[in-house]
Every structure is written in structure tokens, then in C-alpha cells.
Design an enzyme around this catalytic site. Structure first.
Site, mmCIF file in Angstrom:
data_model
loop_
_atom_site.group_PDB
_atom_site.id
_atom_site.type_symbol
_atom_site.label_atom_id
_atom_site.label_comp_id
_atom_site.label_asym_id
_atom_site.label_seq_id
_atom_site.Cartn_x
_atom_site.Cartn_y
_atom_site.Cartn_z
ATOM 1 N N HIS A 62 0.799 -1.228 0.000
ATOM 2 C CA HIS A 62 0.000 0.000 0.000
ATOM 3 C C HIS A 62 0.829 1.275 0.000
ATOM 4 O O HIS A 62 0.293 2.362 -0.210
ATOM 5 C CB HIS A 62 -0.936 0.010 1.209
ATOM 6 C CG HIS A 62 -1.740 -1.238 1.349
ATOM 7 N ND1 HIS A 62 -1.355 -2.283 2.162
ATOM 8 C CD2 HIS A 62 -2.887 -1.631 0.741
ATOM 9 C CE1 HIS A 62 -2.234 -3.262 2.067
ATOM 10 N NE2 HIS A 62 -3.172 -2.900 1.211
ATOM 11 N N ILE A 114 -4.820 14.511 11.410
ATOM 12 C CA ILE A 114 -5.407 15.848 11.340
ATOM 13 C C ILE A 114 -6.635 15.758 10.452
ATOM 14 O O ILE A 114 -6.526 15.576 9.251
ATOM 15 C CB ILE A 114 -4.393 16.887 10.827
ATOM 16 C CG1 ILE A 114 -3.614 16.359 9.630
ATOM 17 C CG2 ILE A 114 -3.438 17.300 11.924
ATOM 18 C CD1 ILE A 114 -2.661 17.373 9.036
ATOM 19 N N ASP A 141 -18.697 20.829 11.255
ATOM 20 C CA ASP A 141 -20.161 20.898 11.288
ATOM 21 C C ASP A 141 -20.662 20.550 12.679
ATOM 22 O O ASP A 141 -19.943 19.987 13.510
ATOM 23 C CB ASP A 141 -20.781 19.969 10.245
ATOM 24 C CG ASP A 141 -20.391 18.520 10.473
ATOM 25 O OD1 ASP A 141 -21.168 17.799 11.125
ATOM 26 O OD2 ASP A 141 -19.318 18.110 9.995
#
Length: 236
Positions: free
Chosen positions: A7, A91, A207
Site C-alpha cells: 500500500h 489531522i 459541522d
């Protein structure tokens, strides 16, 4: 396992001891282009972009981690165990579940509760509590104070579901004092614990599900720099 891994296309030594890990690989590209010097791209496998450069003379890497615990679980495991990475700082964005956590606030995730079954692989005789590394938490708190960034420290929820069939689920987590909901930190913290490495999750509130408030795309880009700068300052 040999490097490159299935990966990550980097060779051993091409990734710094500290990796900043946003979910979105394009955010990793943004950080590399706007905050780092002498940047070299070390990964493009599956477009999960990764870069190494310097920040104020410190060697730092940044790489996307994807969405959800299975994704960050793969990348953080390989970084900790195959690339000799010591610190991963996620983050990301989160939805506030607290009246005291507003839009643009930074949440420093001391702990990560979860509805995931990720911990079952360890066959533990009980419930594991995924927590951040204290040294990274305390450093992040100090940087936030120095820069006058509104940061809140506490417990978050790492959820396996973005659209949950149980419409009362968030109310139950709120009753336990959960500050915000995201989808990755618990797996990162568990991988760090098993590897005896360090992890921290920093989140910008994008939000507020309880009020319907949300940031625009432009606001998100401008607001996320506080979180990025905290992470870069505490990288070591």
C-alpha cells in the site's frame, strides 16, 4: 515484510519519524506544498499521496490515511511496523456533539471511544480504551495556548457508520460526554498501542449535527490551518 509494502511505495528511510495524516490525500498535498520545504513525494499508490520535507529544519512526512478505520488501520500499521515511524498525528474533521464545541474549534482527542469491532483482533478479556500519547497531547495543548487557538481536550467517538440506522445513537454518546464524532482515531490509537509507538488525533470542527451548522468549502480550507500548524509544531 519488505518495503515497499502493498500500500506504500516508499523505500525504508524515505519517511520521517513523524507523519501527519489527514484523511484526504489532497490535503496532504496542500500541506506539503504550503508548509514544507525540500519536498519529495514518496507515495502515489492508489493515489494515497505521501510527501517528506522539512518544517523549520525538522524532517516531517505527510500522507493521506483514507476514510474509516480499516483504511487508516492499514496505513498506520505499515508506517509503525515497516517504516520505523514513531509518531502519527491524524489531522481531520469532525462533527461537534457538545454545546461547548463550536465551528472551527480544534479538538485534541485524549481518548477515542468507538462503535467499531476493531479491538476484537487482540482477543482481550475486556474492553480496551484507546488513548492518545500524553506527550503529544500536552505539547499540542501548549502550542494551542501560545497561538491563541481555541482548543478543547477530551473524548471523541470514532464511528464505523456515517449514516447510522439508529437515529438515537448520537444522543447516547452525548450523554457520556463525547465531544465530537469522526471515523479513524480509535484504530490509529490501537495500532500505536500495539506497536509501542505514539499517536494523536487533532480535529477541526466542520459541522454541528445537532444545530445543522456547517462550514463552507472555502471556510474549511481557511480554518484547517490552525490544526495543521499545531501538528507541525509538535512534530519531532
Amino acid at each position: 515484510m519488505q518495503t515497499p509494502t502493498p500500500h506504500i511505495g516508499a523505500k525504508l528511510g524515505e519517511i520521517a519519524k513523524t507523519v501527519l495524516m489527514p484523511g484526504d490525500p489532497l490535503r496532504a498535498k496542500f500541506i506539503a506544498e504550503n508548509f514544507l520545504e525540500d519536498v519529495v513525494q514518496f507515495n502515489s499508490v492508489r493515489n494515497m499521496l505521501g510527501y517528506t520535507g522539512t518544517y523549520k529544519g525538522k524532517r516531517v512526512s505527510v500522507m493521506g490515511g483514507g476514510m474509516g478505520m480499516p483504511s487508516i488501520g492499514i496505513y498506520s500499521y505499515e508506517l509503525f511496523n515497516f517504516y520505523d515511524v514513531d509518531n502519527i498525528i491524524r489531522i481531520g474533521t469532525a462533527g461537534s456533539l457538545s454545546e461547548d464545541v463550536k465551528l472551527r474549534d480544534v479538538v485534541i482527542a485524549l481518548g477515542a471511544s468507538t462503535n467499531s469491532n476493531y479491538a476484537s483482533q487482540y482477543c482481550l478479556p475486556g474492553t480496551f480504551a484507546p488513548i492518545a500519547s500524553f506527550d503529544l497531547v500536552s505539547s499540542a495543548v501548549e502550542v494551542a495556548k501560545e497561538r491563541d487557538i481555541n482548543a478543547v481536550v477530551g473524548n471523541i467517538l470514532s464511528s464505523d457508520t456515517f449514516y447510522c440506522a439508529d437515529k438515537t445513537a448520537l444522543d447516547k454518546w452525548i450523554s457520556m460526554g463525547i465531544l465530537a464524532v469522526e471515523m479513524e482515531a480509535a484504530a490509529l490509537y490501537m495500532n500505536a498501542a500495539e506497536a509501542k509507538k505514539n499517536a494523536l488525533c487533532l480535529l477541526t470542527i466542520s459541522d454541528r449535527p445537532l444545530t445543522g451548522e456547517s462550514l463552507s468549502a472555502e471556510d474549511r480550507q481557511l480554518s484547517f490551518t490552525d490544526m495543521m500548524e499545531i501538528a507541525l509544531e509538535i512534530a519531532k
